[in-house]
Motif scaffolding. Sequence first.
Motif, PDB file in Angstrom:
ATOM      1  N   GLU A  11       0.835  -1.186   0.000  1.00 25.34           N
ATOM      2  CA  GLU A  11       0.000   0.000   0.000  1.00 25.34           C
ATOM      3  C   GLU A  11       0.880   1.250   0.000  1.00 25.34           C
ATOM      4  O   GLU A  11       1.828   1.349   0.772  1.00 25.34           O
ATOM      5  CB  GLU A  11      -0.920   0.003   1.218  1.00 25.34           C
ATOM      6  CG  GLU A  11      -1.884   1.176   1.257  1.00 25.34           C
ATOM      7  CD  GLU A  11      -2.852   1.080   2.414  1.00 25.34           C
ATOM      8  OE1 GLU A  11      -3.226   2.139   2.957  1.00 25.34           O
ATOM      9  OE2 GLU A  11      -3.236  -0.059   2.780  1.00 25.34           O
ATOM     10  N   SER A  17      -2.952   6.959  -4.549  1.00 32.81           N
ATOM     11  CA  SER A  17      -2.878   5.599  -3.997  1.00 32.81           C
ATOM     12  C   SER A  17      -3.416   4.579  -4.994  1.00 32.81           C
ATOM     13  O   SER A  17      -4.614   4.304  -5.022  1.00 32.81           O
ATOM     14  CB  SER A  17      -3.672   5.501  -2.693  1.00 32.81           C
ATOM     15  OG  SER A  17      -3.177   6.379  -1.723  1.00 32.81           O
ATOM     16  N   SER A  40      -3.867   0.726  -6.725  1.00 29.44           N
ATOM     17  CA  SER A  40      -3.982  -0.650  -6.238  1.00 29.44           C
ATOM     18  C   SER A  40      -3.945  -1.583  -7.431  1.00 29.44           C
ATOM     19  O   SER A  40      -4.004  -1.143  -8.582  1.00 29.44           O
ATOM     20  CB  SER A  40      -5.277  -0.847  -5.441  1.00 29.44           C
ATOM     21  OG  SER A  40      -6.404  -0.604  -6.264  1.00 29.44           O
ATOM     22  N   SER A  84      -8.811  -4.227  -6.702  1.00 26.10           N
ATOM     23  CA  SER A  84      -8.493  -3.412  -5.523  1.00 26.10           C
ATOM     24  C   SER A  84      -7.661  -4.203  -4.523  1.00 26.10           C
ATOM     25  O   SER A  84      -7.815  -4.066  -3.310  1.00 26.10           O
ATOM     26  CB  SER A  84      -9.780  -2.923  -4.843  1.00 26.10           C
ATOM     27  OG  SER A  84     -10.535  -2.131  -5.729  1.00 26.10           O
ATOM     28  N   THR A  85      -6.762  -5.028  -5.044  1.00 25.11           N
ATOM     29  CA  THR A  85      -5.921  -5.849  -4.172  1.00 25.11           C
ATOM     30  C   THR A  85      -4.528  -5.265  -4.051  1.00 25.11           C
ATOM     31  O   THR A  85      -4.107  -4.425  -4.838  1.00 25.11           O
ATOM     32  CB  THR A  85      -5.803  -7.281  -4.726  1.00 25.11           C
ATOM     33  OG1 THR A  85      -5.221  -7.218  -6.040  1.00 25.11           O
ATOM     34  CG2 THR A  85      -7.172  -7.944  -4.791  1.00 25.11           C
ATOM     35  N   ILE A  86      -3.813  -5.743  -3.032  1.00 20.21           N
ATOM     36  CA  ILE A  86      -2.412  -5.398  -2.809  1.00 20.21           C
ATOM     37  C   ILE A  86      -1.680  -6.704  -2.519  1.00 20.21           C
ATOM     38  O   ILE A  86      -2.133  -7.521  -1.701  1.00 20.21           O
ATOM     39  CB  ILE A  86      -2.254  -4.422  -1.637  1.00 20.21           C
ATOM     40  CG1 ILE A  86      -2.979  -3.099  -1.953  1.00 20.21           C
ATOM     41  CG2 ILE A  86      -0.793  -4.156  -1.338  1.00 20.21           C
ATOM     42  CD1 ILE A  86      -3.033  -2.133  -0.812  1.00 20.21           C
ATOM     43  N   LYS A 130      -7.185  -6.663   0.456  1.00 20.18           N
ATOM     44  CA  LYS A 130      -7.963  -5.641  -0.224  1.00 20.18           C
ATOM     45  C   LYS A 130      -7.468  -4.263   0.201  1.00 20.18           C
ATOM     46  O   LYS A 130      -7.064  -4.069   1.340  1.00 20.18           O
ATOM     47  CB  LYS A 130      -9.446  -5.772   0.121  1.00 20.18           C
ATOM     48  CG  LYS A 130     -10.169  -6.895  -0.605  1.00 20.18           C
ATOM     49  CD  LYS A 130     -10.437  -6.496  -2.048  1.00 20.18           C
ATOM     50  CE  LYS A 130     -11.302  -7.537  -2.738  1.00 20.18           C
ATOM     51  NZ  LYS A 130     -11.658  -7.137  -4.116  1.00 20.18           N
ATOM     52  N   TYR A 131      -7.538  -3.339  -0.704  1.00 19.03           N
ATOM     53  CA  TYR A 131      -7.157  -1.978  -0.373  1.00 19.03           C
ATOM     54  C   TYR A 131      -8.242  -1.366   0.509  1.00 19.03           C
ATOM     55  O   TYR A 131      -9.415  -1.339   0.142  1.00 19.03           O
ATOM     56  CB  TYR A 131      -6.992  -1.158  -1.651  1.00 19.03           C
ATOM     57  CG  TYR A 131      -6.691   0.297  -1.392  1.00 19.03           C
ATOM     58  CD1 TYR A 131      -5.455   0.677  -0.873  1.00 19.03           C
ATOM     59  CD2 TYR A 131      -7.633   1.274  -1.656  1.00 19.03           C
ATOM     60  CE1 TYR A 131      -5.167   2.007  -0.637  1.00 19.03           C
ATOM     61  CE2 TYR A 131      -7.355   2.610  -1.429  1.00 19.03           C
ATOM     62  CZ  TYR A 131      -6.122   2.972  -0.914  1.00 19.03           C
ATOM     63  OH  TYR A 131      -5.837   4.294  -0.675  1.00 19.03           O
ATOM     64  N   THR A 132      -7.864  -0.904   1.675  1.00 19.55           N
ATOM     65  CA  THR A 132      -8.853  -0.378   2.623  1.00 19.55           C
ATOM     66  C   THR A 132      -8.597   1.066   3.013  1.00 19.55           C
ATOM     67  O   THR A 132      -9.244   1.606   3.887  1.00 19.55           O
ATOM     68  CB  THR A 132      -8.860  -1.228   3.905  1.00 19.55           C
ATOM     69  OG1 THR A 132      -7.556  -1.204   4.493  1.00 19.55           O
ATOM     70  CG2 THR A 132      -9.280  -2.652   3.603  1.00 19.55           C
ATOM     71  N   THR A 169      -9.912   6.574  -0.205  1.00 21.72           N
ATOM     72  CA  THR A 169      -9.886   6.651  -1.661  1.00 21.72           C
ATOM     73  C   THR A 169      -9.523   8.068  -2.076  1.00 21.72           C
ATOM     74  O   THR A 169     -10.289   8.999  -1.905  1.00 21.72           O
ATOM     75  CB  THR A 169     -11.252   6.285  -2.251  1.00 21.72           C
ATOM     76  OG1 THR A 169     -12.249   7.114  -1.646  1.00 21.72           O
ATOM     77  CG2 THR A 169     -11.584   4.845  -1.974  1.00 21.72           C
ATOM     78  N   THR A 209     -14.020  -0.187  -0.832  1.00 20.84           N
ATOM     79  CA  THR A 209     -13.351  -0.108  -2.119  1.00 20.84           C
ATOM     80  C   THR A 209     -14.046   0.886  -3.014  1.00 20.84           C
ATOM     81  O   THR A 209     -15.240   0.823  -3.190  1.00 20.84           O
ATOM     82  CB  THR A 209     -13.378  -1.490  -2.808  1.00 20.84           C
ATOM     83  OG1 THR A 209     -12.771  -2.407  -1.928  1.00 20.84           O
ATOM     84  CG2 THR A 209     -12.622  -1.436  -4.123  1.00 20.84           C
TER      85      THR A 209
END
Length: 914
Positions: free
Chosen positions: A454, A461, A463, A467-469, A765-767, A770, A810
């Motif tokens: 991240e 930002s 991803s 929307s994964t890392i 998941k990107y949390t 946004t 997300t």
Amino acid sequence: MAAARTICIRLLAAAIVIGGLGMGMVLGYFGALVQTVKVPTRSTLTKQINTTTQSSQLYYADNVKMMNFNTDLRRTPVASKAISPWLKKAIVATEDENFYVHSGVVPKALIRAGVGDITGIGGQTGGSTLTQQLVKMQLLSSETTFKRKASEILLASRIDKFFSKEEILRAYLNAATFGRNNKGENVARVEEAALGLFGKHANHLSIAQAAFIAGLPQSPSVYTPYTQTGTLKKNLSAGIDRKNTVLFRMYRAGVLTNKQYQSAKKEDLKSEFLAKATPERTDSKLGYLYDLISDQAVYYLAQYLAKNDGLKWATVRQHNDTYAEYRQRALTLLTTKNYQVHSTINKPVYDAMQTAMNQYGDYLGTTHSYTVTNPTTGKEETVTEPVQNGMILLNNQTGAVLGFIGGRNYSENQSNHAFYTYRSPGSSIKPYLVYGPAVDQKLIGTESQIADFEVNYNGYSPSDYGSTIQNRFISAKEALAQSYNIPAVNLYKELRTKTNPKTYMDNLGVPLTDKELSRLGVALGGTDNGISVQQEASAFSTFANEGAHTDSFVIDKIETPTGQVVYQHHAEKKQAFTAATSYIMRDMLRNVVTQGTAASLSYQVNFDTSSLYGKTGTSNDNKDVWFVGSTPGVTMASWIGYDNFWGHSYNLNDSGTNINQALWARVANAAYAADPKVFQLDKTFKKPDTVKSVSVLAKTGLPAGSITYKGSRTSVSGNTVTSLFNNFTPAATSFTFGIGGTTKNYNLFWANFFGAKNGYGTVTKYTGETIRDPNDKVGDVSAANATDESGSEESNDVGSSWQGNQSGNTNQQDSGSTGTTQNQNPSTGNTGQGQTNQGQTGQNQGQGTNTGQTGNGQTGSGGTGSGGTSTPGTGTGTGQGSGGSTGDSGGTGTGQSGGQSGGNNNSGGQQQSP
């Protein structure tokens, strides 16, 4: 007084002597030139001035005939009695008021031409008589040397001697060009002009209609009331003003009474022009091909004519009227003289590509139907929106375009999606914008590790897919093969500290601006205007050409009827990458096809794929889906997507990338079956000596070494792999061994390396909040217009998040990519119509409340076109959304030559000549 009188007499005598000598020199020079002119006989002249010679011939490669350059010019000769007397009087009063009293030429023109040539003042002479204009149109080339002018004067005198004034006038009116008709076709001869503008025969014209037509030959492209599509221009003032000038000259010459003059001035011609109609094409199967080749031929011939007149082409391009005039001159030559236009198109390959598209086109996706109001007629009509395709196959070494697919159905949509449509490239840009330059600058080798954690770069930002890392360091080869976003952004950020990426883009023929390249999101395909399929294929082909970029081209040469070559393509090579870089990039891109996002090709292609490599790309919400692949001999790029001409936001579904790869495979198979030698599958690439193969640790991408860990110096070893480097050997492993990453990331890695179970490498998941790239402005296309892929399916994620009012987890939103069409090939093309584009409502995909608002784009006054000049228009879209993949931030459109869509990404939009 006597002395003064004597001096004046002597000066006068000297002037007379000098003037006589000057006149003698001019006439002597003229006589010497015309001695070499072969004067035709009366019978030959009769044939030449009354017969339009064969139109130019278009050829495929290898001198294979294609068709005549005759599908766009309409001409119908008529007898003198079938031409309105008003039209004859208007032409004479406007073009040559002394027509009935001179002998074909005005003597002062000969003197002016001689003085101009001797003194160098005035390279061109003006004031040509109607007879001289007839000679230029029917007997001579448009070359502007004095010898040609001398020939023109001699032949005009000869014609005046042999033919009556009525015969000369009829021949002129049956040869001159008069702009376009209501079908968008170029017309020559007054009968076609009268029918195409007013729906009348030439002998039934009113005084005002005759005056309008008589004013057209001076500058047909400027004064014609119709665009290339056959629609009326929004601004008709140029033609109307010219009509009034003609009427005044008729009145001044005494052929009109004051009452007739005033009445004709008031006549409302705009209401008398015909409504747009559909042209009858001779061969719609060759529609895209004919339009492309003929348009480029006009461009290059116009360039030759301008340079032959001593003008700089760059200067001509800056003046629309002058540019239009040279294009008109070139068009006249190509439609009335037997020029030979040779293209690079391989006929068997081209035909095979069209057949493959026709067989597979219905499988590309849903065809939408809806009702719209026609802006021209005001009536409702049903239109369809199929998935469109643009594809180009070109020779890697020469840049010659061997074949292309311009679209699904030319009779329904004439936009050439291979050359003129600009769309977001998505991740297909990564090889030549990010990884290639990074290898070239000695930043990475194939196994160099790049951080995928991240990140937050001053509010930006990105991803990965979904929307994964990945939460680990990933080798450059794997990151490119699986097309992860975060490594690409990290690498691009580092690259910019080493070099200016614009140098690479300029050398590759991809015109990205400093503003675009200043954004990190461009690493994922976020551009303001996108790129064309032609540019994509051309840039990618550089890797197969040892790093040398050669511009793609379609016209090989143009010859005059006598065989003189007036245009010859000359390849301009620029060494964009080293040979070592190209070798390493081919190795990395092979993984895309063998185990990456294009692995499905291996069982769909009928030829040996051992030397095949490529890259996928998808823009946000599957708006644009790409695949570009290369063999040693050719590169073929394919794009699919919707035009969204009427403001809709139709996108492909998640299977779009697989569908496009299947299409690519079928077209490649067909092309290979038609001409397998062009693929050069038997060619092998020799490994350059500057490619260094180094044994490195699989986990660090560097040779074994030692680090300080928990206060102790510790040796680092483990499984090794071979990494390829561009003429350098990397240092041993150190604590911060990769590209990107924070101290926290490296601590996590080393703890895991030495045995800790700490979640390193666990996909999450990107949390985070946004947020978008702060350098991007609403309406600009940035990283939010880029998408990435992972595994066997392309991502429909943006790779970054745009700031909105969100409470969910997300939030992947569309930037509202600006869809444009931009004519890199030479064209004035059509004037497009403005398109309304609306940003879609953001839909919540997170766990919070959807606060997305509908973005709306305004209609640009340009709109979709195939080129041409139009009133610049702008379209802007704004939108917010909490979640969802389509909460558009809007797009800015600036109509330049057909307009440009605002709001959602549309292929329809701006068309711009080079």
